[in-house]
Design a protein around this motif. Structure first.
Motif, PDB file in Angstrom:
ATOM      1  N   VAL A  41      61.806 -12.098 -49.909  1.00  0.00           N
ATOM      2  CA  VAL A  41      62.414 -11.768 -51.036  1.00  0.00           C
ATOM      3  C   VAL A  41      63.453 -12.576 -51.518  1.00  0.00           C
ATOM      4  CG1 VAL A  41      61.832  -9.434 -50.542  1.00  0.00           C
ATOM      5  CG2 VAL A  41      63.945 -10.236 -49.803  1.00  0.00           C
ATOM      6  N   GLY A  42      63.573 -13.609 -50.794  1.00  0.00           N
ATOM      7  CA  GLY A  42      64.775 -14.695 -51.205  1.00  0.00           C
ATOM      8  C   GLY A  42      64.171 -15.562 -52.141  1.00  0.00           C
ATOM      9  N   GLU A  44      63.725 -18.524 -51.627  1.00  0.00           N
ATOM     10  CA  GLU A  44      62.742 -19.651 -50.973  1.00  0.00           C
ATOM     11  C   GLU A  44      61.711 -19.026 -50.784  1.00  0.00           C
ATOM     12  OE1 GLU A  44      62.459 -22.182 -46.835  1.00  0.00           O
ATOM     13  OE2 GLU A  44      64.436 -21.199 -47.485  1.00  0.00           O
ATOM     14  N   GLY A  45      61.710 -17.768 -50.287  1.00  0.00           N
ATOM     15  CA  GLY A  45      60.327 -17.046 -50.196  1.00  0.00           C
ATOM     16  C   GLY A  45      59.399 -16.872 -51.527  1.00  0.00           C
ATOM     17  N   VAL A  46      59.982 -16.440 -52.599  1.00  0.00           N
ATOM     18  CA  VAL A  46      59.361 -16.188 -53.803  1.00  0.00           C
ATOM     19  C   VAL A  46      58.728 -17.399 -54.226  1.00  0.00           C
ATOM     20  CG1 VAL A  46      59.831 -15.322 -56.244  1.00  0.00           C
ATOM     21  CG2 VAL A  46      60.944 -14.260 -54.348  1.00  0.00           C
ATOM     22  N   GLN A  47      59.527 -18.568 -54.254  1.00  0.00           N
ATOM     23  CA  GLN A  47      58.917 -19.733 -54.674  1.00  0.00           C
ATOM     24  C   GLN A  47      57.861 -20.136 -53.694  1.00  0.00           C
ATOM     25  OE1 GLN A  47      60.139 -21.570 -57.352  1.00  0.00           O
ATOM     26  NE2 GLN A  47      58.313 -22.516 -57.006  1.00  0.00           N
ATOM     27  N   MET A  48      57.811 -19.955 -52.479  1.00  0.00           N
ATOM     28  CA  MET A  48      56.463 -20.299 -51.949  1.00  0.00           C
ATOM     29  C   MET A  48      55.354 -19.325 -52.240  1.00  0.00           C
ATOM     30  SD  MET A  48      55.888 -19.468 -47.627  1.00  0.00           S
ATOM     31  CE  MET A  48      55.790 -17.649 -48.181  1.00  0.00           C
ATOM     32  N   ILE A  49      55.628 -18.359 -52.511  1.00  0.00           N
ATOM     33  CA  ILE A  49      54.499 -17.443 -53.091  1.00  0.00           C
ATOM     34  C   ILE A  49      54.244 -17.974 -54.487  1.00  0.00           C
ATOM     35  CG2 ILE A  49      53.951 -14.983 -54.149  1.00  0.00           C
ATOM     36  CD1 ILE A  49      55.894 -14.094 -52.190  1.00  0.00           C
ATOM     37  N   LYS A  50      54.876 -18.358 -55.283  1.00  0.00           N
ATOM     38  CA  LYS A  50      54.555 -19.066 -56.668  1.00  0.00           C
ATOM     39  C   LYS A  50      53.961 -20.371 -56.436  1.00  0.00           C
ATOM     40  CE  LYS A  50      58.109 -16.653 -59.408  1.00  0.00           C
ATOM     41  NZ  LYS A  50      59.252 -16.922 -60.245  1.00  0.00           N
ATOM     42  N   PHE A  75      59.223 -10.039 -57.910  1.00  0.00           N
ATOM     43  CA  PHE A  75      57.973 -10.282 -57.445  1.00  0.00           C
ATOM     44  C   PHE A  75      57.175 -10.038 -58.910  1.00  0.00           C
ATOM     45  CE2 PHE A  75      59.220  -9.241 -53.158  1.00  0.00           C
ATOM     46  CZ  PHE A  75      58.938 -10.532 -52.636  1.00  0.00           C
ATOM     47  N   ASN A  76      57.742 -10.147 -60.084  1.00  0.00           N
ATOM     48  CA  ASN A  76      57.112  -9.870 -61.565  1.00  0.00           C
ATOM     49  C   ASN A  76      56.534 -11.212 -61.926  1.00  0.00           C
ATOM     50  OD1 ASN A  76      56.514  -8.817 -63.775  1.00  0.00           O
ATOM     51  ND2 ASN A  76      58.511  -9.152 -64.843  1.00  0.00           N
ATOM     52  N   ILE A  77      55.248 -11.408 -61.341  1.00  0.00           N
ATOM     53  CA  ILE A  77      54.587 -12.634 -61.648  1.00  0.00           C
ATOM     54  C   ILE A  77      53.277 -12.204 -62.329  1.00  0.00           C
ATOM     55  CG2 ILE A  77      53.462 -14.548 -60.274  1.00  0.00           C
ATOM     56  CD1 ILE A  77      54.905 -13.893 -57.910  1.00  0.00           C
ATOM     57  N   PRO A  78      53.437 -12.929 -63.433  1.00  0.00           N
ATOM     58  CA  PRO A  78      52.177 -12.628 -64.425  1.00  0.00           C
ATOM     59  C   PRO A  78      50.803 -12.893 -64.026  1.00  0.00           C
ATOM     60  CG  PRO A  78      53.542 -14.306 -65.331  1.00  0.00           C
ATOM     61  CD  PRO A  78      54.170 -13.902 -64.080  1.00  0.00           C
TER      62      PRO A  78
END
Length: 232
Positions: A41-42, A44-50, A75-78
């Motif tokens: 949720v940090g 770095e983690g969100v960027q890894m997901i993207k 986590f609002n990723i379109p």
């Protein structure tokens, strides 16, 4: 870990994935391996997901971390189907951190992840709705005290309001009362019925249209145009 018809990525925050031989179906070649990070949720983690979404064509994401009520914006990723396995509030925070309970805690976490994966399988990729013209007309069902109060407040906020009432008059059951039970201190005497004042406020408000004698399903085939302020 996950077998899907489209590429899938799963991120585990506080859960140990079961060995692949425990899964019911062998891993598909088009599935993306699960990724692990200390804090998904940090930033770095969100960027890894993207990055995985952009680089590996991921369309479905299961995040094993906190409740879906938390970190909504992160986590609002379109254009990606996303669900979560709530391991933090649903498992970790409610289980004693002892060696005796650790096996059961792991089993609970496994079940949460399996349920999230099952949900993800039935999810479609969300499509962008694009720019749409918003209809700001509000519908209030019921012309009692609550409905009239809601209509008056909404109209004061600048919204056109339509009140739909099944009977032939506003006020509901309270409309026939001479006085009402006290609603404020010192609660020692009946109060004047507020219905006449509310009705007068509605009749003098051009933002409110009243539809009387309306039942569910009425005018379903040929809706009448809303002209004037009172419709019987």
């Amino acid at each position: 870990l996950l077998v899907m018809s489209a590429p899938v990525a799963a991120w585990a925050n506080a859960w140990t994935p079961p060995p692949l031989e425990q899964t019911a179906t062998p891993r598909r070649q088009d599935a993306v391996p699960a990724s692990n990070t200390n804090c998904c949720v940090g930033a770095e983690g969100v960027q890894m997901i993207k990055d995985d979404i952009a680089n590996d064509g991921v369309t479905h994401v299961m995040i094993a971390a906190c409740s879906r009520r938390a970190k909504v914006e992160a986590f609002n990723i379109p254009d990606v189907a996303i669900t979560r396995a709530n391991l933090r509030e649903g498992v970790i925070w409610i289980r004693p951190d002892t060696d005796e309970n650790r096996e059961t805690t792991q089993e609970m976490a496994d079940d949460y992840v399996r349920m999230a994966c099952a949900e993800l399988k039935s999810m479609g990729i969300p499509s962008s709705s694009g720019e749409q013209e918003l209809n700001k007309n509000l519908l209030v069902v019921g012309g009692g005290i609550t409905g009239m109060t809601a209509a008056i407040e909404a109209a004061a906020a600048g919204y056109p309001v339509h009140i739909v009432e099944k009977s032939g008059a506003l006020g509901g059951a309270v409309g026939s009362y001479y006085k009402i039970i006290p609603t404020r201190a010192p609660y020692d005497a009946p109060e004047e019925n507020p219905v006449p004042g509310l009705v007068a406020a509605i009749e003098g408000n051009d933002m409110i249209t009243v539809h009387l004698n309306r039942q569910r399903g009425q005018d379903r085939r040929r809706p009448r145009p809303l002209r004037g302020r009172y419709h019987h």
